[in-house]
Every structure is written in C-alpha cells, then in structure tokens.
Design a protein around this motif. Structure first.
Motif, mmCIF file in Angstrom:
data_model
loop_
_atom_site.group_PDB
_atom_site.id
_atom_site.type_symbol
_atom_site.label_atom_id
_atom_site.label_comp_id
_atom_site.label_asym_id
_atom_site.label_seq_id
_atom_site.Cartn_x
_atom_site.Cartn_y
_atom_site.Cartn_z
ATOM 1 N N GLU A 1 0.819 -1.206 0.000
ATOM 2 C CA GLU A 1 0.000 0.000 0.000
ATOM 3 C C GLU A 1 0.856 1.261 0.000
ATOM 4 O O GLU A 1 0.481 2.277 -0.613
ATOM 5 N N HIS A 2 1.997 1.226 0.685
ATOM 6 C CA HIS A 2 2.885 2.390 0.659
ATOM 7 C C HIS A 2 3.288 2.729 -0.775
ATOM 8 O O HIS A 2 3.321 3.900 -1.161
ATOM 9 N N ALA A 3 3.598 1.700 -1.552
ATOM 10 C CA ALA A 3 4.014 1.925 -2.943
ATOM 11 C C ALA A 3 2.862 2.472 -3.778
ATOM 12 O O ALA A 3 3.069 3.326 -4.646
ATOM 13 N N LEU A 4 1.645 1.991 -3.530
ATOM 14 C CA LEU A 4 0.487 2.516 -4.254
ATOM 15 C C LEU A 4 0.285 3.998 -3.937
ATOM 16 O O LEU A 4 0.040 4.813 -4.840
ATOM 17 N N ILE A 5 0.396 4.347 -2.669
ATOM 18 C CA ILE A 5 0.205 5.742 -2.270
ATOM 19 C C ILE A 5 1.291 6.626 -2.878
ATOM 20 O O ILE A 5 1.015 7.727 -3.376
ATOM 21 N N GLU A 6 2.541 6.149 -2.854
ATOM 22 C CA GLU A 6 3.636 6.927 -3.438
ATOM 23 C C GLU A 6 3.462 7.118 -4.935
ATOM 24 O O GLU A 6 3.943 8.108 -5.506
ATOM 25 N N ALA A 7 2.738 6.200 -5.572
ATOM 26 C CA ALA A 7 2.463 6.324 -7.006
ATOM 27 C C ALA A 7 1.238 7.193 -7.276
ATOM 28 O O ALA A 7 0.820 7.334 -8.437
ATOM 29 N N GLY A 8 0.652 7.754 -6.216
ATOM 30 C CA GLY A 8 -0.474 8.655 -6.398
ATOM 31 C C GLY A 8 -1.829 7.982 -6.428
ATOM 32 O O GLY A 8 -2.819 8.587 -6.849
ATOM 33 N N ILE A 9 -1.888 6.720 -5.967
ATOM 34 C CA ILE A 9 -3.166 6.002 -5.913
ATOM 35 C C ILE A 9 -3.696 6.103 -4.482
ATOM 36 O O ILE A 9 -3.158 5.493 -3.562
ATOM 37 N N ASP A 10 -4.735 6.903 -4.314
ATOM 38 C CA ASP A 10 -5.291 7.104 -2.988
ATOM 39 C C ASP A 10 -6.018 5.847 -2.511
ATOM 40 O O ASP A 10 -6.720 5.193 -3.293
ATOM 41 N N LEU A 11 -5.839 5.501 -1.245
ATOM 42 C CA LEU A 11 -6.520 4.358 -0.642
ATOM 43 C C LEU A 11 -7.459 4.886 0.433
ATOM 44 O O LEU A 11 -7.013 5.403 1.459
ATOM 45 N N TRP A 12 -8.743 4.726 0.207
ATOM 46 C CA TRP A 12 -9.754 5.370 1.042
ATOM 47 C C TRP A 12 -9.641 4.960 2.504
ATOM 48 O O TRP A 12 -9.786 5.785 3.403
ATOM 49 N N HIS A 13 -9.348 3.666 2.753
ATOM 50 C CA HIS A 13 -9.317 3.219 4.147
ATOM 51 C C HIS A 13 -8.171 3.847 4.921
ATOM 52 O O HIS A 13 -8.286 4.075 6.131
ATOM 53 N N ILE A 14 -7.057 4.149 4.243
ATOM 54 C CA ILE A 14 -5.943 4.801 4.924
ATOM 55 C C ILE A 14 -6.239 6.285 5.123
ATOM 56 O O ILE A 14 -6.037 6.838 6.203
ATOM 57 N N SER A 15 -6.758 6.927 4.091
ATOM 58 C CA SER A 15 -7.091 8.354 4.198
ATOM 59 C C SER A 15 -8.122 8.606 5.284
ATOM 60 O O SER A 15 -8.148 9.685 5.902
ATOM 61 N N ASN A 16 -8.978 7.616 5.543
ATOM 62 C CA ASN A 16 -10.050 7.782 6.517
ATOM 63 C C ASN A 16 -9.825 6.989 7.798
ATOM 64 O O ASN A 16 -10.739 6.865 8.622
ATOM 65 N N ASN A 17 -8.618 6.427 7.966
ATOM 66 C CA ASN A 17 -8.198 5.780 9.213
ATOM 67 C C ASN A 17 -9.159 4.673 9.641
ATOM 68 O O ASN A 17 -9.624 4.621 10.787
ATOM 69 N N VAL A 18 -9.472 3.769 8.687
ATOM 70 C CA VAL A 18 -10.288 2.597 8.999
ATOM 71 C C VAL A 18 -9.559 1.352 8.493
ATOM 72 O O VAL A 18 -8.515 1.442 7.838
ATOM 73 N N THR A 19 -10.121 0.176 8.770
ATOM 74 C CA THR A 19 -9.508 -1.090 8.374
ATOM 75 C C THR A 19 -10.000 -1.511 6.997
ATOM 76 O O THR A 19 -11.194 -1.407 6.693
ATOM 77 N N VAL A 20 -9.084 -1.981 6.167
ATOM 78 C CA VAL A 20 -9.422 -2.413 4.811
ATOM 79 C C VAL A 20 -10.516 -3.483 4.842
ATOM 80 O O VAL A 20 -10.523 -4.346 5.727
ATOM 81 N N PRO A 21 -11.493 -3.455 3.920
ATOM 82 C CA PRO A 21 -12.536 -4.487 3.909
ATOM 83 C C PRO A 21 -12.006 -5.827 3.412
ATOM 84 O O PRO A 21 -11.217 -5.888 2.459
ATOM 85 N N MET A 22 -12.450 -6.912 4.054
ATOM 86 C CA MET A 22 -12.032 -8.272 3.713
ATOM 87 C C MET A 22 -13.267 -9.157 3.597
ATOM 88 O O MET A 22 -14.222 -8.993 4.364
ATOM 89 N N TYR A 23 -13.230 -10.092 2.647
ATOM 90 C CA TYR A 23 -14.399 -10.903 2.333
ATOM 91 C C TYR A 23 -14.010 -12.369 2.153
ATOM 92 O O TYR A 23 -12.929 -12.678 1.636
ATOM 93 N N ARG A 24 -14.932 -13.253 2.511
ATOM 94 C CA ARG A 24 -14.789 -14.659 2.150
ATOM 95 C C ARG A 24 -15.136 -14.800 0.672
ATOM 96 O O ARG A 24 -16.167 -14.295 0.221
ATOM 97 N N SER A 25 -14.299 -15.490 -0.090
ATOM 98 C CA SER A 25 -14.565 -15.715 -1.510
ATOM 99 C C SER A 25 -14.999 -17.165 -1.726
ATOM 100 O O SER A 25 -15.084 -17.952 -0.784
#
Length: 273
Positions: A127-151
């Motif tokens: 995720e650090h690399a995504l952010i450094e590349a300018g890809i915003d991650l909503w859960h980090i910007s909003n201080n919540v936990t990333v969503p996870m699902y059973r597939s």
C-alpha cells in the motif's frame, strides 16, 4: 506517551514498536512502518505446525510464509531485533476449538512451550508503494480497516487445513488499475498481484457494503473493485480446523517487521541481535 495515528505514520519502527509493546497503540497498522514488511500472525500448537507449513507452501498467494519461530520461543529473530511475538502486535484474537474467545493486547500469559508462531506477508506492505504512485486508498485516508471478504476460491488442503480464500478489496480509479496490478506484483511476500478485478459476484461476494472483516468503503462510479489474496485466509482456515488453541492478529492489526518491503527473503540473523 501516546502518539496519534498521523504522528506514528512518520515515526521509526523503534518508536512504533515501543508504543505497541507498551499497549499505548492498539489500532490498525495500515499506513504505518513505511518501507517495512508487515505480517499476518498465526500461533498454533506444535502438533499441527508441519501440516500448516505444508498448507502455506501449497497456497503461497494467500499465505506467503516469511518467518516461523522455534517451538516455544516467542522471539522471531529472523524478522526483527528482539521482536517479541507476545507483545509486539497491537491486538490479538484468541480462538479455542474454532470459536473466538476474545481479543487481547498481550499474550504473555497464554504463551507456552509447545506453541509455534508463523508470520505471513501482508498486503499493507504494498500500500505504501500505491500511495507513493499517487493512488489514494480510502481506508488509509479515513483511518479505517481495509474491507475483507470470504470468496468462493478454494485453497489447496493440507492435513486439517482447508477452505476458501479470504480477499481484501480496494477501490482503484479505473485509469490506475493497470498501475496497481504492476506495483503490487513487485511484492510477492505481500501477496503480489490481485487475484480478481471487477465483478465481486464472480468470486462469491454478494455485497461489497458488508465485509466479513474490516470496514466498508464507498463504491463509486469511476472506480474498480480490485481484490488481493488476504492473510486472514490462514486465520479462517485454522479456525475451521477447530484447533484447541489458535492465536492470531486481530484483522488489520499487523506485526510490523524490520524487513525492507522489497526484500526477497528475511535478512536478519541471530548473530546481529
């Protein structure tokens, strides 16, 4: 002294680990430990350890094994200087016979001589690399936990360990999906490239707004849901096996190692302690 999440994002691993070890910081670790490998945690009795290692070897995408303790030794010396698995995770989940007993911030009282700790790479690392590349991650910007699902994607079984893969999801701008795939592929110890892009129903997810773990994020036009293999998979698999005792990280509350996130294998050795 307790420091805020935003302050800790800029702190060294020594300061961050001290905050976690003291119990001052008990929240998620997304965005923390910049350029360091984060890890999922599974602690199980030695009697099941070999089968679990086989399970990881057969399922490297959701279970990229980066470290294992000696039996009864809580110090994961290959992953960090004096890293103590009993205290250095912000929150732990305790399962007995497959049922969640509760969450704690210190497992010193639960540790015993027959336990083995396994550390598995975590997608928080890339995720650090995504952010450094300018890809915003909503859960980090909003201080919540990333969503996870059973597939509905089945893993390859080993001994009592079997079941479906858990995935984490991030909403990526349509025009940056290809970039997100290429960037995450550089981190094979952190699940690597996505396992699915687009329609969640194709992998058995009926409602993105109702994750099995973590927090829901907005589903907006112009964004594509992108799914990565998740280190909660072994936690769910071991829970299904109903072991007498399982200790894991609380989802989103990871072990932060001293290993650079671009390392191919752990590099810390006992003689450097």
């Amino acid at each position: 002294m307790l420091q805020s999440y935003e302050t800790l994002r800029q702190e060294s691993i020594e300061t961050l680990r001290a905050q976690i070890r003291s119990g001052s910081y008990r929240s998620h670790t997304a965005g923390l430990g910049k350029n360091l490998l984060q890890a999922n945690l599974a602690i199980i009795p030695e009697a099941f350890a070999l089968d679990f290692m086989r399970f990881c070897q057969r399922n490297p995408k959701p279970c990229p094994l980066i470290g294992a303790s000696d039996t009864g030794n809580p110090l994961l010396f290959t992953l960090g200087h004096c890293l103590d698995i009993r205290t250095d995770v912000p929150a732990y989940n305790i399962y007995r016979d497959g049922r969640l007993e509760g969450s704690v911030t210190d497992i010193s009282a639960l540790w015993s001589d027959d336990l083995v700790a396994f550390a598995l790479g975590c997608s928080f690392t890339f995720e650090h690399a995504l952010i450094e590349a300018g890809i915003d991650l909503w859960h980090i910007s909003n201080n919540v936990t990333v969503p996870m699902y059973r597939s509905n994607m089945e893993t390859t079984p080993a001994g009592p360990f079997r079941g479906a893969m858990v995935v984490s999801m991030r909403m990526i701008p349509d025009e940056r999906v290809r970039d997100a795939v290429a960037i995450s592929a550089r981190f094979p110890l952190a699940h690597g490239s996505p396992v699915h892009i687009g329609d969640p129903a194709a992998i058995g997810i009926s409602d993105l707004g109702n994750p099995d773990w973590g927090d829901a994020v907005p589903v907006e036009a112009g964004f594509t849901p992108v799914f990565w293999a998740c280190g909660v998979t072994p936690q769910a698999i071991i829970q299904n096996a109903a072991l007498p005792l399982l200790i894991t990280h609380k989802p989103g509350h990871m072990l932060i190692t001293d290993i650079p996130d671009d390392a191919e294998i752990p590099i810390i050795t006992k003689k450097t302690l």
